[in-house]
Write an enzyme that holds these catalytic residues in place. Structure first.
Site, PDB file in Angstrom:
ATOM      1  N   HIS A 148       0.835  -1.196   0.000  1.00 40.13           N
ATOM      2  CA  HIS A 148       0.000   0.000   0.000  1.00 40.13           C
ATOM      3  C   HIS A 148       0.872   1.248   0.000  1.00 40.13           C
ATOM      4  CE1 HIS A 148      -3.425   2.573   0.513  1.00 40.13           C
ATOM      5  NE2 HIS A 148      -2.877   3.125   1.580  1.00 40.13           N
ATOM      6  N   SER A 149       0.583   2.177  -0.909  1.00 38.31           N
ATOM      7  CA  SER A 149       1.267   3.461  -1.012  1.00 38.31           C
ATOM      8  C   SER A 149       2.771   3.228  -1.212  1.00 38.31           C
ATOM      9  CB  SER A 149       0.968   4.304   0.231  1.00 38.31           C
ATOM     10  OG  SER A 149       1.343   5.643   0.046  1.00 38.31           O
ATOM     11  N   MET A 150       3.623   3.716  -0.310  1.00 29.86           N
ATOM     12  CA  MET A 150       5.051   3.456  -0.443  1.00 29.86           C
ATOM     13  C   MET A 150       5.326   1.963  -0.578  1.00 29.86           C
ATOM     14  SD  MET A 150       8.220   4.374   2.171  1.00 29.86           S
ATOM     15  CE  MET A 150       7.856   3.061   3.353  1.00 29.86           C
ATOM     16  N   SER A 154      -1.481  -0.995  -4.240  1.00 34.13           N
ATOM     17  CA  SER A 154      -2.603  -0.254  -3.674  1.00 34.13           C
ATOM     18  C   SER A 154      -2.227   1.182  -3.335  1.00 34.13           C
ATOM     19  CB  SER A 154      -3.079  -0.977  -2.401  1.00 34.13           C
ATOM     20  OG  SER A 154      -3.957  -0.188  -1.641  1.00 34.13           O
TER      21      SER A 154
END
Length: 255
Positions: free
Chosen positions: A95-97, A122
């Site tokens: 997720h993200s990073m 994500s």
């Protein structure tokens, strides 16, 4: 190869050990995040899958360790942890990073012929999509806190506790530096399928930027859009678990 005792390791945490599961899911946290963010994912998917959540240096029980301010270095550091896990079908969820770290880790494993069977990316635009105006890691503490508040993904108690806030700020700033200075190698493409997941109101990722993940796989691609912002998955856990469960069930059926 056999999987190591991840509970005893620094990087990998099994909250609900599933030694007989036919496949593994490795979860890569967001900037400022920790392995515990994925405790609900582990609870929902175990024992059908061996769920492993990663813990980066510089936070929680690894707070005394220096943070790693580079996505490529993080991926390199994770390889000794991930390689022994490839004795079963391996799925990455970032997720993200975490999506960027998962992507770079998958690239490295594929070079060795041991890549994941699927990448779920994500809440993050594709590796080839940059925003030159991002400078959160250069802001003062108040500026970093304001950015994190705006994304509504951090427990409000963290902001209410000055001592706790000062403890997490170094990891936040380091992670934002890693993300904002990241550049992918031109033409980076995985051999495994990619599913991009995003919120329809995410200030960090437009739907077009999420769709651009399609350029980074030579296999199948899918885009899943959910109602919500950057942390849409916290508000739609059942919908996200449904997507992951369907994939893991299919992997188990083929095992």
């Amino acid at each position: 190869m056999t999987a190591p005792d991840a509970d005893a390791g620094l990087w990998a945490r099994r909250f609900h050990p599933a030694p007989l599961a036919p496949s593994r899911l490795v979860c890569f946290p967001h900037a400022g995040g920790s392995a515990s963010f994925f405790f609900p994912v582990s609870a929902a998917l175990s024992p059908g899958a061996d769920v492993i959540a990663l813990q980066y240096p510089g936070r929680q029980d690894r707070r005394a360790e220096p943070c790693i301010e580079d996505i490529h270095r993080l991926a390199d550091a994770l390889l000794p942890v991930l390689r022994p896990l490839t004795d079963r079908p391996l799925t990455f969820f970032g997720h993200s990073m975490g999506a960027l770290i998962a992507f770079e880790a998958a690239r490295r494993l594929e070079r060795d012929g041991e890549g994941p069977v699927h990448l779920f990316a994500s809440g993050r635009r594709a590796p080839s999509r940059y925003r030159e105006d991002e400078d959160v890691h250069k802001r003062d503490d108040e500026g970093v806190v304001a950015e994190v508040r705006s994304l509504s993904g951090t427990d409000p108690q963290v902001f209410a506790d000055e001592e706790l806030l000062r403890m997490v700020l170094p990891a936040l700033r380091s992670d934002y530096k890693a993300v904002e200075t990241y550049r992918s190698e031109p033409g980076s493409v995985l051999r495994c399928p990619i599913t991009a997941l995003t919120g329809d109101n995410d200030p960090k990722t437009t739907i077009d930027e999420a769709r651009a993940w399609q350029e980074h796989t030579s296999a199948a691609f899918d885009l899943q859009v959910f109602q919500g912002g950057h942390f849409y998955l916290s508000g739609r856990p059942g919908e996200v678990m449904k997507v992951l469960s369907a994939h893991l069930d299919a992997v188990a059926a083929e095992a």
